[in-house]
Enzyme design. Structure first.
Site, PDB file in Angstrom:
ATOM      1  N   ASN A   1       3.920   2.719  -8.655  1.00  0.00           N
ATOM      2  CA  ASN A   1       2.452   2.574  -8.723  1.00  0.00           C
ATOM      3  C   ASN A   1       1.718   3.902  -8.898  1.00  0.00           C
ATOM      4  OD1 ASN A   1       3.010   3.279  -6.067  1.00  0.00           O
ATOM      5  ND2 ASN A   1       1.462   1.935  -5.187  1.00  0.00           N
TER       6      ASN A   1
ATOM      7  N   SER B   1       8.393  -0.032  -0.562  1.00  0.00           N
ATOM      8  CA  SER B   1       8.168  -1.189   0.299  1.00  0.00           C
ATOM      9  C   SER B   1       8.817  -0.994   1.668  1.00  0.00           C
ATOM     10  CB  SER B   1       8.741  -2.435  -0.374  1.00  0.00           C
ATOM     11  OG  SER B   1      10.135  -2.262  -0.546  1.00  0.00           O
TER      12      SER B   1
ATOM     13  N   GLU C   1       6.818   6.427   3.598  1.00  0.00           N
ATOM     14  CA  GLU C   1       5.459   5.956   3.305  1.00  0.00           C
ATOM     15  C   GLU C   1       5.634   4.546   2.765  1.00  0.00           C
ATOM     16  OE1 GLU C   1       2.826   7.744   3.934  1.00  0.00           O
ATOM     17  OE2 GLU C   1       3.725   9.713   4.225  1.00  0.00           O
ATOM     18  N   LEU C   2       5.298   3.559   3.587  1.00  0.00           N
ATOM     19  CA  LEU C   2       5.669   2.176   3.236  1.00  0.00           C
ATOM     20  C   LEU C   2       4.439   1.314   2.928  1.00  0.00           C
ATOM     21  CD1 LEU C   2       8.439   1.939   5.976  1.00  0.00           C
ATOM     22  CD2 LEU C   2       8.668   2.677   3.603  1.00  0.00           C
TER      23      LEU C   2
ATOM     24  N   CYS D   1      -1.036   1.313  -2.082  1.00  0.00           N
ATOM     25  CA  CYS D   1      -0.646   1.005  -0.696  1.00  0.00           C
ATOM     26  C   CYS D   1      -1.835   1.050   0.250  1.00  0.00           C
ATOM     27  CB  CYS D   1       0.432   1.965  -0.235  1.00  0.00           C
ATOM     28  SG  CYS D   1      -0.091   3.672  -0.396  1.00  0.00           S
TER      29      CYS D   1
ATOM     30  N   GLU E   1       2.485  13.153   4.796  1.00  0.00           N
ATOM     31  CA  GLU E   1       2.531  13.956   3.565  1.00  0.00           C
ATOM     32  C   GLU E   1       1.160  14.616   3.389  1.00  0.00           C
ATOM     33  OE1 GLU E   1       3.924  11.139   0.555  1.00  0.00           O
ATOM     34  OE2 GLU E   1       5.966  11.805   0.970  1.00  0.00           O
TER      35      GLU E   1
HETATM   36  N1  LIG Z   1       2.577   4.324   2.037  1.00  0.00           N
HETATM   37  C1  LIG Z   1       2.513   4.910   0.850  1.00  0.00           C
HETATM   38  O1  LIG Z   1       2.168   6.069   0.719  1.00  0.00           O
HETATM   39  C2  LIG Z   1       2.863   4.131  -0.374  1.00  0.00           C
HETATM   40  C3  LIG Z   1       2.571   4.664  -1.626  1.00  0.00           C
HETATM   41  C4  LIG Z   1       2.895   3.940  -2.770  1.00  0.00           C
HETATM   42  C5  LIG Z   1       3.506   2.694  -2.629  1.00  0.00           C
HETATM   43  N2  LIG Z   1       3.771   2.213  -1.403  1.00  0.00           N
HETATM   44  C6  LIG Z   1       4.380   0.888  -1.259  1.00  0.00           C
HETATM   45  O2  LIG Z   1       5.388   0.704  -2.234  1.00  0.00           O
HETATM   46  C7  LIG Z   1       5.495  -0.664  -2.606  1.00  0.00           C
HETATM   47  C8  LIG Z   1       5.423  -0.798  -4.096  1.00  0.00           C
HETATM   48  O3  LIG Z   1       6.331   0.015  -4.696  1.00  0.00           O
HETATM   49  P1  LIG Z   1       7.731  -0.528  -5.239  1.00  0.00           P
HETATM   50  O4  LIG Z   1       7.613  -1.961  -5.643  1.00  0.00           O
HETATM   51  O5  LIG Z   1       8.205   0.455  -6.247  1.00  0.00           O
HETATM   52  O6  LIG Z   1       8.584  -0.486  -3.925  1.00  0.00           O
HETATM   53  P2  LIG Z   1      10.172  -0.611  -3.803  1.00  0.00           P
HETATM   54  O7  LIG Z   1      10.468  -0.437  -2.361  1.00  0.00           O
HETATM   55  O8  LIG Z   1      10.686  -1.805  -4.476  1.00  0.00           O
HETATM   56  O9  LIG Z   1      10.694   0.625  -4.627  1.00  0.00           O
HETATM   57  C9  LIG Z   1      10.366   1.951  -4.308  1.00  0.00           C
HETATM   58  C10 LIG Z   1      11.462   2.860  -4.828  1.00  0.00           C
HETATM   59  O10 LIG Z   1      12.662   2.533  -4.152  1.00  0.00           O
HETATM   60  C11 LIG Z   1      13.668   2.255  -5.095  1.00  0.00           C
HETATM   61  N3  LIG Z   1      14.615   1.301  -4.502  1.00  0.00           N
HETATM   62  C12 LIG Z   1      14.537  -0.043  -4.461  1.00  0.00           C
HETATM   63  N4  LIG Z   1      15.660  -0.539  -3.851  1.00  0.00           N
HETATM   64  C13 LIG Z   1      16.422   0.534  -3.508  1.00  0.00           C
HETATM   65  C14 LIG Z   1      17.688   0.682  -2.883  1.00  0.00           C
HETATM   66  N5  LIG Z   1      18.401  -0.372  -2.474  1.00  0.00           N
HETATM   67  N6  LIG Z   1      18.182   1.925  -2.711  1.00  0.00           N
HETATM   68  C15 LIG Z   1      17.479   3.008  -3.129  1.00  0.00           C
HETATM   69  N7  LIG Z   1      16.286   2.934  -3.745  1.00  0.00           N
HETATM   70  C16 LIG Z   1      15.753   1.700  -3.916  1.00  0.00           C
HETATM   71  C17 LIG Z   1      12.941   1.748  -6.314  1.00  0.00           C
HETATM   72  O11 LIG Z   1      13.738   1.873  -7.470  1.00  0.00           O
HETATM   73  C18 LIG Z   1      11.758   2.696  -6.314  1.00  0.00           C
HETATM   74  O12 LIG Z   1      12.155   3.932  -6.843  1.00  0.00           O
HETATM   75  C19 LIG Z   1       4.322  -1.324  -1.915  1.00  0.00           C
HETATM   76  O13 LIG Z   1       4.769  -1.950  -0.741  1.00  0.00           O
HETATM   77  C20 LIG Z   1       3.402  -0.170  -1.567  1.00  0.00           C
HETATM   78  O14 LIG Z   1       2.531  -0.403  -0.504  1.00  0.00           O
HETATM   79  C21 LIG Z   1       3.483   2.893  -0.281  1.00  0.00           C
HETATM   80  O1  LIG Z   2       0.038   3.676  -3.177  1.00  0.00           O
HETATM   81  C1  LIG Z   2      -0.370   4.507  -2.357  1.00  0.00           C
HETATM   82  C2  LIG Z   2      -0.321   5.945  -2.675  1.00  0.00           C
HETATM   83  O2  LIG Z   2      -0.170   6.712  -1.553  1.00  0.00           O
HETATM   84  C3  LIG Z   2      -1.386   6.339  -3.611  1.00  0.00           C
HETATM   85  S1  LIG Z   2      -2.643   7.315  -2.970  1.00  0.00           S
HETATM   86  O3  LIG Z   2      -2.040   8.517  -2.380  1.00  0.00           O
HETATM   87  O4  LIG Z   2      -3.420   6.582  -2.015  1.00  0.00           O
HETATM   88  O5  LIG Z   2      -3.498   7.741  -4.096  1.00  0.00           O
END
Ligand SMILES: NC(=O)c1ccc[n+]([C@@H]2O[C@H](COP(=O)([O-])OP(=O)(O)OC[C@H]3O[C@@H](n4cnc5c(N)ncnc54)[C@H](O)[C@@H]3O)[C@@H](O)[C@H]2O)c1
Ligand SMILES: O=C[C@H](O)CS(=O)(=O)O
Length: 487
Positions: free
Chosen positions: A159, A236, A257-258, A291, A465
């Site tokens: 994202n 996630s 960061e989930l 997120c 972070e």
């Molecule tokens: N808290 C934050 O700062 C933050 C920021 C951005 C996104 N997010 C969260 O991320 C999620 C969306 O992103 P997404 O769909 O890419 O998440 P995801 O967990 O599916 O994937 C994130 C990363 O992990 C990798 N991954 C997936 N399975 C794995 C495994 N078994 N082993 C190693 N790596 C693996 C993916 O390829 C990707 O690079 C949402 O829940 C969102 O809230 C959180």
């Molecule tokens: O998806 C959440 C990321 O942390 C983006 S942001 O840092 O809030 O811009």
């Protein structure tokens, strides 16, 4: 290659391991599509365990020399990387829009945001210091020293394909740690373009590696390796928990960061126009795929109807279109599964009594373009009350008393961001101190910036972070005791 760039060398279909642009040892490749059209924009190596081990070995070999450089020297390299990123904002934005879908203006905004972490941590590199602790014996001195944790791994989501990389890698490099990055398989080209600019900035071979491909084998090798001392993951909660278990055997430092489920609370004494304007930013940025997006909008009785009307007017001005169409404000979602989830959340809410109060015009073709909607009458028995919708859906929950609003806001296993709107200072402190979130914003929809600590509590993660805290995640503390001093 279908993306038109001023500097075409930024579009790279190779992984970056040990300073070399390489294919996967297996020869396998992975297609990457444009979410707006479904067209393949290119392929990247589908790296596996062997490639990941090669990247870890390259990072391990590069560690002693990188760590030995002065902080000012590492800072200078990061300053050059920062300048190169800013010089190439337009191209980096185009690459991001092509692989991720967000509107060009937002993509360029993300590039500038990504660059801000490089600048910030270039500055923080020179502020890593220790201390001297008063010792229990007169002839003993205790020094506290900070050292780089070692080879670090960064696993990042689709994202924010650039900012999530610089938010992890800039502090790692500043601290003296080499990194192995595994970007999302859906958005690898932004990571590779950043690597190209890091190479041009003078980041030495092996200090910054990008391993592209499907996640399981790469993630397995990174987490199992005893050489990798730190994993920083954004994604996630489900995958974060899995990776935490995988890191247990090698007792790695981890930061996560989930997912989030941010409440945005509008009290009766809020400035409703400010609340609406910031709800638009917080809810619809990146088509809701952020997120920290407001997932639930909680509005007090006295302003509920007024807020809904004003939000509806603002939503009607959104333009759903491919990210490279001028004026687009809502691009496609990342894939059909994401669009299906959004649809399912809306249908579930409607079947549980919500009303479709307003929606944006949507003439975009294709099943990945979700229509921005406002749902009134949202209640806590709906899926969108607990699950991250990750799409342009604004559900309005109604509450009567302050206590009820706070309780509703905290009724989630997540705790990343929370926003609230009031003009009452006493209420501001009462509410801010009771909200269970790592980041709380009063009268603003913006909380993500390089100067402030970013991170969550509860199921939203561990660690921070950005800010000074961001570099601490890549530092170990060593106590150096000097005893028997002849004084
Ligand atoms: N808290 C934050 O700062 C933050 C920021 C951005 C996104 N997010 C969260 O991320 C999620 C969306 O992103 P997404 O769909 O890419 O998440 P995801 O967990 O599916 O994937 C994130 C990363 O992990 C990798 N991954 C997936 N399975 C794995 C495994 N078994 N082993 C190693 N790596 C693996 C993916 O390829 C990707 O690079 C949402 O829940 C969102 O809230 C959180
Ligand atoms: O998806 C959440 C990321 O942390 C983006 S942001 O840092 O809030 O811009």
């Amino acid at each position: 290659m279908t993306i038109s760039l001023k500097y075409s060398a930024l579009f790279i279909e190779r992984a970056f391991i040990g300073g070399a642009w390489v294919g996967a040892t297996s020869g396998a490749t992975l297609p990457v599509d444009n979410p707006a059209t479904g067209a393949i924009i290119g392929t990247v190596p589908d790296c596996g365990e062997a490639d990941t081990l090669a990247a870890i070995a390259a990072a391990e070999a590069a560690f002693p020399a990188w760590k030995a450089r002065t902080a000012a020297d590492r800072a200078a390299v990061l300053e050059r990387w920062h300048a190169l990123i800013l010089d190439n904002v337009a191209d980096l934005g185009r690459i991001m829009t092509a692989e991720q879908g967000k509107p060009i203006a937002e993509a360029e905004g993300e590039i500038r945001y990504a660059a801000s972490f490089v600048k910030w941590f270039a500055e923080e590199a020179r502020r890593v210091d220790g201390g001297i602790i008063p010792a229990p014996e007169a002839n003993r001195r205790i020094l506290v020293m900070k050292e780089p944790v070692g080879v670090s791994a960064a696993i990042t989501p689709w994202n924010f394909p650039a900012a999530m990389i610089t938010r992890k890698c800039a502090p790692a490099l500043a601290a003296g740690c080499p990194v192995v990055v595994k970007p999302s398989d859906m958005t690898p080209f932004s990571a590779l373009a950043l690597a190209k600019l890091a190479e041009e900035a003078g980041v030495p071979a092996g200090v910054f590696n990008v391993v592209t491909g499907m996640p399981t084998a790469i993630g397995g090798a990174l987490t199992a390796s005893p050489v990798v001392r730190k994993l920083s993951f954004t994604g996630s909660t489900r995958v974060g928990a899995l990776l935490m278990r995988q890191c247990a055997d090698t007792i790695k430092r981890v930061s996560f960061e989930l997912g989030g489920n941010a409440p945005l609370i509008v009290f009766d004494d809020a400035d409703v126009d400010i609340a609406v304007a910031s709800a638009m930013v917080s809810k619809f940025r990146n088509a809701g795929q952020t997120c920290v997006c407001a997932n639930r909008i909680l509005v007090q009785d006295g302003v509920y109807d007024q807020f809904a009307e004003k939000l509806a007017k603002a939503v009607s001005a959104l333009k759903v279109a491919p990210g490279d169409v001028p004026g687009s404000t809502i691009g496609p979602l990342i894939n059909a599964a994401a669009a299906d989830k959004v649809k399912a959340h809306v249908e579930d809410a409607l079947s549980h009594g919500a009303t479709l109060f307003a929606q944006a015009p949507n003439e975009a073709a294709g099943d990945r373009f979700a229509t921005p909607v406002i749902l009134t009458g949202a209640t806590r028995n709906m899926r969108l009350a607990e699950e991250e919708t990750f799409g342009p859906v604004a559900p309005l929950f109604r509450f009567t008393h302050e206590e009820e609003g706070i309780e509703l806001a905290n009724a989630t296993s997540y705790g990343l961001a929370a926003y609230f709107y009031t003009e009452n200072l006493h209420r501001a402190f009462r509410v801010a101190e009771r909200l269970e979130a790592g980041m709380v914003a009063l009268n603003s929809g913006a909380i993500a910036m390089e100067v402030a600590p970013f991170g969550g509590v509860k199921m939203s993660g561990l660690g921070r972070e950005g800010a000074h805290a961001g570099i601490e995640e890549y530092l170990e503390t060593k106590a150096f005791h000097i005893a028997g001093l002849k004084l």
